[in-house]
Design an enzyme around this catalytic site. Structure first.
Site, PDB file in Angstrom:
ATOM      1  N   HIS B  20       0.893  -1.304   0.064  1.00  0.00           N
ATOM      2  CA  HIS B  20       0.223   0.032  -0.136  1.00  0.00           C
ATOM      3  C   HIS B  20       1.000   1.313  -0.107  1.00  0.00           C
ATOM      4  O   HIS B  20       1.647   1.400   0.872  1.00  0.00           O
ATOM      5  CB  HIS B  20      -0.837   0.016   1.433  1.00  0.00           C
ATOM      6  CG  HIS B  20      -1.852  -1.124   1.326  1.00  0.00           C
ATOM      7  ND1 HIS B  20      -1.997  -2.076   2.288  1.00  0.00           N
ATOM      8  CD2 HIS B  20      -2.639  -1.817  -0.025  1.00  0.00           C
ATOM      9  CE1 HIS B  20      -2.984  -3.019   2.173  1.00  0.00           C
ATOM     10  NE2 HIS B  20      -3.267  -2.841   0.751  1.00  0.00           N
ATOM     11  N   ARG B  62      -2.950   4.393  -1.375  1.00  0.00           N
ATOM     12  CA  ARG B  62      -3.116   3.010  -1.365  1.00  0.00           C
ATOM     13  C   ARG B  62      -2.647   2.002  -2.650  1.00  0.00           C
ATOM     14  O   ARG B  62      -2.090   1.081  -2.229  1.00  0.00           O
ATOM     15  CB  ARG B  62      -4.400   2.922  -0.562  1.00  0.00           C
ATOM     16  CG  ARG B  62      -4.537   1.118   0.077  1.00  0.00           C
ATOM     17  CD  ARG B  62      -5.745   1.298   0.747  1.00  0.00           C
ATOM     18  NE  ARG B  62      -6.158  -0.303   1.208  1.00  0.00           N
ATOM     19  CZ  ARG B  62      -5.623  -0.648   2.321  1.00  0.00           C
ATOM     20  NH1 ARG B  62      -5.004  -0.069   3.165  1.00  0.00           N
ATOM     21  NH2 ARG B  62      -5.926  -2.069   2.675  1.00  0.00           N
ATOM     22  N   ASN B  69      -3.150  -6.032  -2.366  1.00  0.00           N
ATOM     23  CA  ASN B  69      -2.898  -6.924  -1.258  1.00  0.00           C
ATOM     24  C   ASN B  69      -3.989  -8.159  -1.521  1.00  0.00           C
ATOM     25  O   ASN B  69      -4.232  -9.178  -0.755  1.00  0.00           O
ATOM     26  CB  ASN B  69      -3.106  -6.277   0.313  1.00  0.00           C
ATOM     27  CG  ASN B  69      -2.485  -7.077   1.315  1.00  0.00           C
ATOM     28  OD1 ASN B  69      -1.539  -7.780   1.121  1.00  0.00           O
ATOM     29  ND2 ASN B  69      -2.905  -6.761   2.630  1.00  0.00           N
ATOM     30  N   GLU B 162       1.657  -5.719  10.705  1.00  0.00           N
ATOM     31  CA  GLU B 162       1.069  -4.285  10.684  1.00  0.00           C
ATOM     32  C   GLU B 162       1.826  -3.593  11.637  1.00  0.00           C
ATOM     33  O   GLU B 162       1.789  -4.083  12.994  1.00  0.00           O
ATOM     34  CB  GLU B 162      -0.379  -4.613  11.033  1.00  0.00           C
ATOM     35  CG  GLU B 162      -1.224  -5.065   9.709  1.00  0.00           C
ATOM     36  CD  GLU B 162      -1.507  -4.122   8.924  1.00  0.00           C
ATOM     37  OE1 GLU B 162      -1.360  -2.838   9.063  1.00  0.00           O
ATOM     38  OE2 GLU B 162      -2.069  -4.503   7.875  1.00  0.00           O
ATOM     39  N   TYR B 272     -10.328   0.762   6.022  1.00  0.00           N
ATOM     40  CA  TYR B 272     -11.400  -0.138   5.869  1.00  0.00           C
ATOM     41  C   TYR B 272     -12.680   0.626   5.927  1.00  0.00           C
ATOM     42  O   TYR B 272     -13.860  -0.248   5.743  1.00  0.00           O
ATOM     43  CB  TYR B 272     -11.280  -1.154   7.064  1.00  0.00           C
ATOM     44  CG  TYR B 272     -10.021  -2.208   6.993  1.00  0.00           C
ATOM     45  CD1 TYR B 272      -9.410  -2.144   5.828  1.00  0.00           C
ATOM     46  CD2 TYR B 272      -9.440  -2.823   8.015  1.00  0.00           C
ATOM     47  CE1 TYR B 272      -8.385  -2.888   5.641  1.00  0.00           C
ATOM     48  CE2 TYR B 272      -8.645  -3.567   7.941  1.00  0.00           C
ATOM     49  CZ  TYR B 272      -7.765  -3.674   6.758  1.00  0.00           C
ATOM     50  OH  TYR B 272      -6.745  -4.476   6.729  1.00  0.00           O
TER      51      TYR B 272
END
Lengths: 295, 295
Positions: B20, B62, B69, B162, B272
């Site tokens: 990203h 992104r 991803n 992450e 998200y």
């Protein structure tokens, strides 16, 4: 007693959200108020909530072609070209027709432009002019009224309200409610002013924008250091000569070399990497606002 | 004593950054290591740092066409179409040729995919399989080695690392150094394993992904509530039935209605919103990793 400087009443007020489409507090507040404006209605004031960059809001991006916030130049506003112009230049022309023309008697009396920052700046009112007694009085009123004590005032090149820290594309309830609270008190102030209330002289502590500091870069323009952990999140706190400012990727500290104490702001703001700015320095000063009363 | 499960040595390791393009820690670390790989060299291991989505990195976004991803599906990897395919699908095919094919004996032995999150998740290792004793042992080794105690392990649908909280487009030194530290210990583990060290059985506390929870929305799909201030930034902390979960724009609290304690994660992650996810719930469990030793 000398005559008060008088102002015309502030009959028309605009609230702009989404000037940057990924700054979510303004986008969501304005969308809410476009649906139902009860919360922003005040006696004797026409309040118009307005999404300024709907295409950027839809894409959740800062801008589509160019930064709308820097598009309101006399040159852009007078250029012809229609569909060939960058989207934000066309949009600036439309907005100027609807809410301006800038500086004309038909222009809206007050415009709130709602922004978020990724910096730890709290609530910051940006003033274009340090001689605008109406805005200084409004700042003073808000400061006395809000529950949030993280309220700052900056004299710089553009007007608006910045609230942070909030990542781009994220809506945080604390930031949303802080912005909402500032707007509530700002509109209350305008209502009182229109109703004829006199506001006595006052002193307002402001930060005056001084210098832009870029990240250290190599010969190709690539960043070679980060904001130092001692400076990160320390917006408005004093930075003295010799204090840590950047940390290079190989662990060296770069110290601030200025000639005196400054107060950094917009520290590590996401949108300013492309503007070659790691933070801006400011200097503190006190401004005296004259008493004001409606004409 | 029973025979140890044995593994082939991990000779080829890839470190992916910029999957990203606006997750800056991985982008900057990998760029740094592409220029000078001394820091990631280990005896008996070929380590390849690699920017996976250079176009998205250049734009600091992104993705360009679609989320890289989520692009490594068997269907995408086998589809023909060349230049007509979305950029990230073509890129997934290229990456699969270079570092895969996925699941084949020619594939790289270990791939670290470096990500940032806007959520307050600390350092989180994502494991695709709870039966992968090599990765569980690596997790256990890192946990014992790092100075950072905010280290978590999740079983979910994709593998990676992450680290957060960090806004998109921002490079924070604390997050950068945490990610760097995790990678250091992960590579140390691989070097020790390749040198023949035996790792005895161990127990690893993991969070298993359970449910995705969306923001409350109106009939048009517009969000009508924010993550509640009591839940914001409380990733990995217990959320019990009846606890505040969302706060509507008109100030009402929406409570969690699940049947038992869960551990929320990816709370209010910027990326998200478009995936209709306010946070994900997880449940805690202990996994036992067998002893491992190189074949």
């Amino acid at each position: 007693r000398p005559a008060l400087p008088v102002h015309r009443s502030a009959r028309r007020v605009a609230i702009f959200g989404g000037t940057h489409g990924n700054e979510m507090s303004g986008v969501m507040l304005v969308n809410l108020w476009v649906q139902n404006n009860t919360e922003v209605q005040r006696k004797g004031v026409e309040v118009q909530p307005f999404i300024t960059n709907p295409k950027a809001v839809e894409k959740c991006t800062r801008y589509v072609d160019t930064d709308l916030n820097r598009a309101f130049t006399p040159e852009n506003l007078s250029t012809l070209g229609g569909g060939d112009l960058p989207y934000e230049v066309r949009r600036a022309q439309e907005i100027n027709r609807m809410f301006g023309p800038k500086g004309s008697p038909e222009a809206y009396d007050v415009i709130f432009d709602l922004h978020n920052t990724t910096s730890n700046m709290g609530c910051t009112l940006l003033l274009e002019s340090s001689k605008d007694h109406f805005n200084l009085q409004m700042m003073n009123y808000i400061q006395a009224s809000v529950s949030n004590s993280n309220l700052y005032c900056v004299c710089c090149f553009f007007a608006g309200l910045e609230v942070g820290p909030q990542p781009q594309g994220v809506l945080r309830s604390n930031i949303f409610e802080s912005m909402r609270d500032i707007l509530k008190h700002a509109l209350d102030f305008i209502e009182l002013f229109n109703a004829g209330m006199e506001f006595p002289p006052c002193t307002v502590e402001v930060f005056r924008l001084s210098e832009r500091i870029d990240y250290p870069r190599d010969d190709n323009g690539n960043i070679i250091a980060m904001v130092h952990p001692n400076l990160q999140d320390c917006d408005w706190e004093p930075l003295n000569p010799g204090d840590p400012m950047f940390q290079t990727f190989d662990g060296k500290t770069i110290h601030y070399q200025g000639s005196g104490t400054v107060y950094p702001t917009f520290i590590n703001e996401a949108a300013y990497y492309e503007k070659q700015q790691a933070f801006a320095t400011t200097r503190r000063e006190s401004l005296v606002a004259s008493a004001i009363r409606k004409a």
